[in-house]
Design a protein around this motif. Structure first.
Motif, PDB file in Angstrom:
ATOM      1  N   THR A 101       1.413   4.676  -0.397  1.00  0.00           N
ATOM      2  CA  THR A 101       0.190   3.662   0.462  1.00  0.00           C
ATOM      3  C   THR A 101      -0.604   4.423  -0.155  1.00  0.00           C
ATOM      4  O   THR A 101      -1.084   5.853  -0.149  1.00  0.00           O
ATOM      5  CB  THR A 101       0.097   3.412   1.452  1.00  0.00           C
ATOM      6  N   PRO A 102      -1.913   3.900  -0.840  1.00  0.00           N
ATOM      7  CA  PRO A 102      -3.113   4.457  -1.394  1.00  0.00           C
ATOM      8  C   PRO A 102      -3.827   4.258   0.132  1.00  0.00           C
ATOM      9  O   PRO A 102      -3.535   3.231   0.992  1.00  0.00           O
ATOM     10  CB  PRO A 102      -3.491   3.835  -2.060  1.00  0.00           C
ATOM     11  N   VAL A 110      -6.462   1.691   2.155  1.00  0.00           N
ATOM     12  CA  VAL A 110      -6.972   0.860   1.602  1.00  0.00           C
ATOM     13  C   VAL A 110      -6.471  -0.154   0.753  1.00  0.00           C
ATOM     14  O   VAL A 110      -4.929   0.147  -0.120  1.00  0.00           O
ATOM     15  CB  VAL A 110      -8.244   1.746   0.512  1.00  0.00           C
ATOM     16  N   ALA A 111      -6.847  -0.748   0.509  1.00  0.00           N
ATOM     17  CA  ALA A 111      -6.699  -2.080  -1.044  1.00  0.00           C
ATOM     18  C   ALA A 111      -6.551  -0.706  -2.528  1.00  0.00           C
ATOM     19  O   ALA A 111      -7.511  -0.050  -2.484  1.00  0.00           O
ATOM     20  CB  ALA A 111      -7.563  -2.010  -1.449  1.00  0.00           C
ATOM     21  N   VAL A 116       5.975   3.679  -5.378  1.00  0.00           N
ATOM     22  CA  VAL A 116       7.243   4.644  -5.568  1.00  0.00           C
ATOM     23  C   VAL A 116       8.014   4.945  -6.489  1.00  0.00           C
ATOM     24  O   VAL A 116       7.567   5.162  -7.107  1.00  0.00           O
ATOM     25  CB  VAL A 116       8.553   3.155  -5.189  1.00  0.00           C
ATOM     26  N   THR A 117       8.333   6.312  -5.744  1.00  0.00           N
ATOM     27  CA  THR A 117       8.981   7.310  -6.076  1.00  0.00           C
ATOM     28  C   THR A 117      10.322   7.586  -5.835  1.00  0.00           C
ATOM     29  O   THR A 117      10.676   7.394  -4.735  1.00  0.00           O
ATOM     30  CB  THR A 117       7.980   8.923  -6.066  1.00  0.00           C
ATOM     31  N   VAL A 138       3.722  -0.412  -8.069  1.00  0.00           N
ATOM     32  CA  VAL A 138       4.406  -1.429  -7.399  1.00  0.00           C
ATOM     33  C   VAL A 138       3.275  -2.072  -6.882  1.00  0.00           C
ATOM     34  O   VAL A 138       2.144  -2.074  -6.317  1.00  0.00           O
ATOM     35  CB  VAL A 138       5.353  -1.249  -6.389  1.00  0.00           C
ATOM     36  N   ASP A 139       3.758  -3.290  -6.871  1.00  0.00           N
ATOM     37  CA  ASP A 139       2.362  -4.232  -6.099  1.00  0.00           C
ATOM     38  C   ASP A 139       2.405  -4.181  -4.326  1.00  0.00           C
ATOM     39  O   ASP A 139       3.361  -4.169  -4.426  1.00  0.00           O
ATOM     40  CB  ASP A 139       2.516  -6.207  -6.077  1.00  0.00           C
TER      41      ASP A 139
END
Length: 144
Positions: A101-102, A110-111, A116-117, A138-139
């Motif tokens: 997740t950023p 954040v946006a 996925v790893t 991924v989206d």
């Protein structure tokens, strides 16, 4: 990291902790923009395909690629890595699924691109290390 990890196989708590620590150390190195610390989470002989599809073979290649990337296009990038699944392949080889997740530099979501790893983490002479990995963008998941 989340506590909601699906564990498949008879993975002892000690092994679960060691494997998730590799992922946590990788996250910390990424967020510190430290290519050497990041590469040290990988086995000397490893194969890593990053989110843009570049395959890097060996710890040295990962450090060499990561240095300029972390000073360049990744300089303002931060992420949280959540282990979501551990799969026992053998007692000393564990498949690991991670959700990325950023975040901002303080760890707040954040946006931005999610990822996925999949890692294969194995016990080596120098401890648990990533021997194979594949990162994929991924989206963002839909808002809850």
């Amino acid at each position: 990291m989340t506590n909601e990890i699906l564990v498949v196989g008879a993975i002892p708590a000690r092994t679960q902790a060691a494997v998730t620590a590799v992922v946590k150390d990788l996250e910390q190195a990424f967020n510190a923009h430290d290519p050497v610390a990041l590469s040290e989470q990988f086995a000397r002989e490893t194969s890593w395909t990053n989110a843009v599809g570049t395959r890097l073979d060996g710890r040295a290649a990962i450090a060499e690629f990561s240095g300029p990337a972390m000073k360049g296009f990744l300089r303002d990038s931060y992420a949280r890595y959540d282990v979501v699944k551990l799969l026992e392949i053998t007692p000393e080889v564990i498949g690991v699924n991670v959700r990325q997740t950023p975040t901002d530099s303080s760890g707040n979501p954040v946006a931005g691109p999610h990822g996925v790893t999949t890692y294969v983490i194995a016990r080596q002479q120098e401890g648990w290390k990533i021997v194979v990995g594949q990162n994929a963008p991924v989206d963002a998941p839909p808002a809850a």
